[in-house]
Design an enzyme around this catalytic site. Sequence first.
Site, PDB file in Angstrom:
ATOM      1  N   GLN A 146      18.224   4.333 -10.783  1.00 32.01           N
ATOM      2  CA  GLN A 146      19.493   3.751 -10.330  1.00 32.01           C
ATOM      3  C   GLN A 146      20.707   4.443 -10.948  1.00 32.01           C
ATOM      4  O   GLN A 146      21.840   4.195 -10.520  1.00 32.01           O
ATOM      5  CB  GLN A 146      19.548   2.255 -10.662  1.00 32.01           C
ATOM      6  CG  GLN A 146      18.585   1.411  -9.860  1.00 32.01           C
ATOM      7  CD  GLN A 146      18.918   1.354  -8.364  1.00 32.01           C
ATOM      8  OE1 GLN A 146      20.025   1.682  -7.938  1.00 32.01           O
ATOM      9  NE2 GLN A 146      17.954   0.923  -7.573  1.00 32.01           N
ATOM     10  N   THR A 150      -0.949  18.683  -1.092  1.00 27.97           N
ATOM     11  CA  THR A 150      -0.041  19.652  -0.459  1.00 27.97           C
ATOM     12  C   THR A 150       1.382  19.104  -0.505  1.00 27.97           C
ATOM     13  O   THR A 150       1.625  17.958  -0.114  1.00 27.97           O
ATOM     14  CB  THR A 150      -0.482  19.899   1.004  1.00 27.97           C
ATOM     15  OG1 THR A 150      -1.862  20.261   0.987  1.00 27.97           O
ATOM     16  CG2 THR A 150       0.341  20.992   1.655  1.00 27.97           C
ATOM     17  N   GLY A 162       9.988   7.122  -7.174  1.00 30.00           N
ATOM     18  CA  GLY A 162      10.158   6.567  -8.508  1.00 30.00           C
ATOM     19  C   GLY A 162       8.943   5.792  -8.987  1.00 30.00           C
ATOM     20  O   GLY A 162       8.557   5.878 -10.158  1.00 30.00           O
ATOM     21  N   CYS A 177      14.049  -4.734  -4.196  1.00 31.41           N
ATOM     22  CA  CYS A 177      12.837  -3.955  -4.404  1.00 31.41           C
ATOM     23  C   CYS A 177      11.621  -4.862  -4.471  1.00 31.41           C
ATOM     24  O   CYS A 177      10.505  -4.417  -4.327  1.00 31.41           O
ATOM     25  CB  CYS A 177      12.938  -3.149  -5.688  1.00 31.41           C
ATOM     26  SG  CYS A 177      14.333  -2.036  -5.677  1.00 31.41           S
ATOM     27  N   SER A 236      14.413   9.167  -8.163  1.00 32.45           N
ATOM     28  CA  SER A 236      13.947   8.891  -6.800  1.00 32.45           C
ATOM     29  C   SER A 236      14.989   9.398  -5.815  1.00 32.45           C
ATOM     30  O   SER A 236      16.192   9.156  -5.987  1.00 32.45           O
ATOM     31  CB  SER A 236      13.742   7.387  -6.631  1.00 32.45           C
ATOM     32  OG  SER A 236      13.468   7.084  -5.284  1.00 32.45           O
ATOM     33  N   ASN A 260      18.537  -2.180 -11.737  1.00 30.91           N
ATOM     34  CA  ASN A 260      18.755  -2.198 -10.298  1.00 30.91           C
ATOM     35  C   ASN A 260      19.465  -3.455  -9.810  1.00 30.91           C
ATOM     36  O   ASN A 260      20.091  -3.445  -8.758  1.00 30.91           O
ATOM     37  CB  ASN A 260      17.423  -2.026  -9.552  1.00 30.91           C
ATOM     38  CG  ASN A 260      16.300  -2.823 -10.153  1.00 30.91           C
ATOM     39  OD1 ASN A 260      15.998  -2.693 -11.339  1.00 30.91           O
ATOM     40  ND2 ASN A 260      15.689  -3.671  -9.352  1.00 30.91           N
ATOM     41  N   HIS A 280      15.517   8.633  -2.494  1.00 26.41           N
ATOM     42  CA  HIS A 280      16.155   7.793  -1.470  1.00 26.41           C
ATOM     43  C   HIS A 280      17.272   6.907  -2.008  1.00 26.41           C
ATOM     44  O   HIS A 280      17.977   6.250  -1.243  1.00 26.41           O
ATOM     45  CB  HIS A 280      15.105   6.978  -0.694  1.00 26.41           C
ATOM     46  CG  HIS A 280      14.534   5.796  -1.404  1.00 26.41           C
ATOM     47  ND1 HIS A 280      14.953   4.519  -1.156  1.00 26.41           N
ATOM     48  CD2 HIS A 280      13.560   5.699  -2.343  1.00 26.41           C
ATOM     49  CE1 HIS A 280      14.244   3.680  -1.908  1.00 26.41           C
ATOM     50  NE2 HIS A 280      13.389   4.372  -2.642  1.00 26.41           N
TER      51      HIS A 280
END
Length: 382
Positions: free
Chosen positions: A178, A236, A72, A322, A198, A150, A200
Site C-alpha cells: 500500500q 514460465t 503481494g 481485501c 504488488s 490498507n 495492481h
Amino acid sequence: MFAPAYLDWNASTPVDPAVREAMLPWLDASFGNASSRHEYGRRARAAIDAARAQVAAAVNAHPTEVIFTSGGSEANNLFLKGAAAMMKPGLVAVSAIEHPCVREPARQLRRLGWVMREVAVDVHGCIDADDWKSTLEARPSLVSVMLANNETGVLQDIGALATQAKAGGAYIHTDAVQALGKIVVDFRALGVNALTLSAHKIGGPLGAGALIVDKRVELAPLVAGGGQERGLRSGTENVAAIVGFGAACEAAVARMSKEQRRLADLRDSLDAVLVAAGATLFSTAPARLPNTCFFGFDGIDGETLVGKLDRAGFACASGSACSSANPEPSHTLLAMGVAPDTARTAVRVSLGRDTTAKQVTEFGGALIRIVDELKNLAAMAA
Ligand SMILES: Cc1ncc(COP(=O)(O)O)c(C=O)c1O
C-alpha cells in the site's frame, strides 16, 4: 455505460494508459517463452530484465534482489514460508494489523513447530512500544510489519523497527504493497531483509508483484520446477504482466511527489466534511498515507452505507475490501481497541490519480444525505 465514481484505490487501481501501451505488444506479436533460445525468447527475456530494473529503481534495490511473483499475497507467503523452511522452528512475530496474506502464512507455520506471536498496536494503529520490546526479548527468528496499513493508511517506523529486530538476530520483512507510489519506499534506507510489492495497487495489471529480498536470506521456493527467478519462483514468466508492473513502477514514482499534496488536500477536505457530519475518524495518526479516509457513523452499519453509496454512484469499501468476503469487523480496528459495534460501522474511502475535487465534494453531499435518511429510518423504527 454509467460509471460510478471510483473511491476504492487501496483495493485495486485502473491500469495506467502508459502501462497498457507497454503491455500490448506482449499480448500480441511479441509473444514468447523467456527461456527459449530463439529471437522471441531473447526479446521476452530482455523485456523482463528491463522491468526488473524498473521495479528495483522504484524502491532503491538492485535488480538481482527482485523476485517476480503473482502478486503481494504470494510474495508475503514466499518470504514467511520460504525463510521458515530454511531455519529451525522458532518464533515468528507479525503485527496484529497485517493483511491476511501475512497473518495466515505465519499461523500456518505453527503446524511446522513455530510459535506465532502478534505484536499489538496502540489506539492509533502504530506498533505498541512495550509489546514490541517484549517481542524482541523473546528472540524472534522472523518478523513482519507492514509499512502502510490498507485500511487506516497508518505508517510504521520500519527503519527503526528493522534496526532493532536485526540487532536481535531476526530477519525482518515489510509489506509495502500500500505504500508504493504513495510515499517514498527505499529498500536500502528501510534496512529490511525483504519487502513486498504488488502491481495492481499502482496502476499495473492484476496478477503481478515482487518480493525484494536481500540475497543473504536463504529462501525455499513455494513453486518448484524450471528454476525461473533464481530458482525461487518456477513457472514460465507472465511477460506482459511483468512488463506492465515495471512500467507502473516508473509511472507511479514519477507522479508521486505531485500527487501526494493533491491527494492529501482532497483527503483533508473529506475528513473535514466527515467530522462536521458527526463521523468518527479511525485514521488520524500523524504518519499516514495521503489518500486514505477510514470512518464510521454511530449506529450505521458500514456494509449498509457502502451499499447505499454504491447505488448513489460512489464505489468505496466497508472495513477491508481485501477480505470483504469475511463479515467479521475489521481486525485492524479491533487491534486498535475499537469496540466491535463501532468497528462494524467502518467505511473506507481511498483516492487515486483520477480522483477529482468534484467527485470528493459530490461524495460528501451524497454521504450526508444517505446518513440522514438512515438516521431518520432508525428514529422511526425506535
Ligand atoms: C497490505 C496488502 N498486502 C497484500 C495485499 C495482497 O496483494 P495482492 O492482491 O497483489 O495479492 C494487499 C491487497 O490486497 C494489501 O492491501
